[in-house]
Structure formats: C-alpha cells, structure tokens
Scaffold this active site. Structure first.
Site, PDB file in Angstrom:
ATOM      1  N   HIS A 100       0.920  -1.050  -0.023  1.00  0.00           N
ATOM      2  CA  HIS A 100      -0.127   0.120  -0.206  1.00  0.00           C
ATOM      3  C   HIS A 100       0.982   1.205  -0.030  1.00  0.00           C
ATOM      4  CE1 HIS A 100      -4.150  -1.730   1.161  1.00  0.00           C
ATOM      5  NE2 HIS A 100      -3.372  -2.751   1.064  1.00  0.00           N
ATOM      6  N   ASN A 176      -1.272 -12.240   7.233  1.00  0.00           N
ATOM      7  CA  ASN A 176      -0.492 -11.212   6.297  1.00  0.00           C
ATOM      8  C   ASN A 176      -0.686 -10.125   6.839  1.00  0.00           C
ATOM      9  OD1 ASN A 176      -1.483 -13.846   4.291  1.00  0.00           O
ATOM     10  ND2 ASN A 176       0.801 -13.370   4.268  1.00  0.00           N
ATOM     11  N   ASP A 231      -7.577 -12.691  -3.102  1.00  0.00           N
ATOM     12  CA  ASP A 231      -6.552 -11.747  -3.008  1.00  0.00           C
ATOM     13  C   ASP A 231      -5.986 -11.554  -4.462  1.00  0.00           C
ATOM     14  OD1 ASP A 231      -5.610  -9.230  -1.746  1.00  0.00           O
ATOM     15  OD2 ASP A 231      -3.602 -10.078  -1.454  1.00  0.00           O
TER      16      ASP A 231
END
Length: 335
Positions: A100, A176, A231
C-alpha cells in the site's frame, strides 16, 4: 445430473464467494474501477458467483468512483455479482502496509467514515485499530452496518481484543500484514485465533500462508469462521509479467507477485486454485470447502445466495461449469 448441470459429470458446490478481489485479467480496480464489471465476467470460469471488489489505500475519490461504477451494471451484463465494495485502507499501519502506498495512508477520522457512508456505503472496511481515532470510526461504520475488519495492523493482542468490542468482527487476510503469534508478545493474529467469534479471510494460494499455518487456522477456527479469499490482483488469469496494484508495479513470476523490494503484492490465484491448495494442505472435506469458499463468506457480508448459484467441479477440483440462478453462465468445453 439433476439441477443446473444436466448430463454433466462432477461434484456440485454452491457458487464461490470471494471477499477480496483487487483485480484480474490485466485489470486493477484501484487504478480503474470501471474494470470491475469486466473482471466479474471472467470470474465465472473460476466458479465465483459473488465477490467483493477491493480497492487498496487511495484518496476517497477512488472509492467514490468505484461506488458509482457498482451502481450501474452494463446493459445485458452476466457475471459474478459484486456484493459491495471492500475498502482496504488507507487507515492502516505504516509498519504493516505491505505494498500500500505510504503517501496514501491516513489516520482514521469520522469525516472520512461519513464520506464513505454517504457515497456507498461500503460492504467492508479494513483498518488498523491501534491508530488514533480508530475506535470512533469502527463504531460509526459498524453501527451503519458495515463489516469492519482488522488488518494491515501492528496491534498487540490486547489492542486487538479491545477492538473486537468496538464492532471489528472480521480479520483481513489472517497472518499477512499483521502482528503475529509470538508466545510472549502475541499480536493481532493470536487474538483472532483465541477469540470465539471473529471471522477471517485467509489467502490459501500456496504463497501467502504456509501449509502448516493453513492447517492451524482451519483447526482453530473451523469452516464456519474461515472464509477463503484469493486476494487476486491484475496478474490473476494472465500469467507472468508486470502488473499494477494501485500505483505499485509488481512482477508476477513462479506463482507469486512481488514488488521491487520483494514484498507480496496480491495474488495470481483465483478461487478455484485456492480451494485446491486448501484441500491439499488440510485434507478437509468437500463440505468444509463448500463452507469456507461459499456459505461462510456469504454469511460474513450478509449475502443470501440464490439457491441456483452453483459450480460443478471435476475430481481435481477444476471448474467444469458455473450456474447463476439455475442457468449455466459458464461451461468449460464451450469457452
């Protein structure tokens, strides 16, 4: 075979529900929210009949654009049903942000939460509870019916346990990008496993989580609290090469997607691959797989699937056909 797959051989499962899809088939939802409908069509070939399109940390205008896209399906469109938007960040930990973008991260604020609620509301929001302002935001979102998830967090176990009392009832990609299982200084993952009712998303792609940890999660949580997620990012369905996840560029190779610093950047997997990994790693039953890939994720976001949403798989758990509302929407031998 009776039902939506007459004359076809295989095992019938309820249609898969994926709560974390960042993109696929060359498209990234954060960079191009309009591509949600394109990817939704492709998801049928992987047995997915409903999903949460997911955007990573970005300005609120990106979420607003995605809400606008979801409000207007293309004419005649057929594909996996979007169940709302999963807003992952930007109120997450700098320490656990993964790929991110650091410049996009913000402290949680009521103004930000209200902007999401006005534009959406989102189906799920992932945030880090150790950040200042997280409690007020979590309570505001939960009171509005949003599934509030702990994720991308460096919270201690005690901080996580406190956050569960604010209405944070789900964990985004367990293990995670979160503090872990140390025996003297347990983190968020430990708090989730020790809790009685918090649900989780788990990336069983053979890369993000080792087999032993997949088995631990399955044994500790059971299929009623564990939702398998892909994901998936833009590389899913495409093979090796360079792809986007938000502003980041990552390389897909040897089954994994990593940025230039070696950090995982989403997954190349889709739900049919995920169920195969989970079955191999845990030896779970077909009924367990049906729960973890379908009924549990649907229940987490309050989705009541059509009884005719189904997937036919062969003995290797590969998708043969997918039905929506009892009508075949994808057939392998016709693609």
């Amino acid at each position: 075979m009776k039902g939506p797959f007459p004359g076809m051989e295989g095992r019938v499962l309820p249609g898969f529900v994926d709560l974390q899809v960042n993109g696929g088939y060359g498209h990234d939802f954060t960079a191009d929210p309009a591509s949600i409908w394109i990817v939704a069509g492709h998801l049928l070939r992987h047995g997915v009949t409903a999903f949460l399109p997911t955007i990573i940390s970005s300005p609120p205008e990106v979420a607003e654009a995605a809400f606008a896209v979801l409000a207007e399906p293309p004419p005649g469109w057929v594909g996996a049903r979007p169940l709302g938007l999963h807003v992952e960040g930007p109120a997450i930990s700098q320490v656990r942000r993964g790929v991110h973008p650091a410049e996009a991260l913000t402290e949680p604020s009521i103004a930000w939460a209200d902007r999401l609620l006005t534009a959406g509301p989102p189906a799920m929001v992932t945030l880090a509870p150790e950040l200042a302002g997280a409690e007020a935001v979590a309570r505001r979102l939960a009171d509005a019916g949003v599934k509030v998830a702990i994720g991308h967090t460096d919270a201690s176990a005690a901080q996580a346990e406190t956050a569960f009392g604010w209405g944070m009832t789900h964990a985004t990609h367990l293990f995670n990008a979160m503090s872990g299982l140390h025996h003297r200084t347990p983190g968020a993952a430990a708090a989730v496993l020790a809790h009685d009712s918090v649900t989780v998303g788990l990336i069983a792609d053979g890369v993000h989580v080792s087999d032993v940890m997949l088995r631990l999660a399955w044994k500790a949580l059971g299929p009623q609290r564990l939702a398998l997620v892909s994901d998936a990012m833009a590389a899913a369905g495409m093979g090796e090469g360079c792809f986007r996840l938000g502003p980041a560029v990552a390389t897909a190779a040897e089954g994994a997607v990593r940025d230039s610093e070696g950090r995982l950047a989403g997954s190349m997997a889709l739900m049919d691959g995920v169920i195969r990994v989970m079955a191999r790693a845990t030896g779970c039953t077909l009924a367990d797989l049906a729960a973890m890939a379908s009924t549990t994720p649907a229940a987490i976001v309050g989705h009541s699937p059509d009884p005719g949403d189904a997937v036919l798989v062969d003995d290797q758990m590969a998708v043969v056909s997918t039905a929506l509302a009892g009508e075949i929407a994808y057939r392998r031998d016709a693609s």
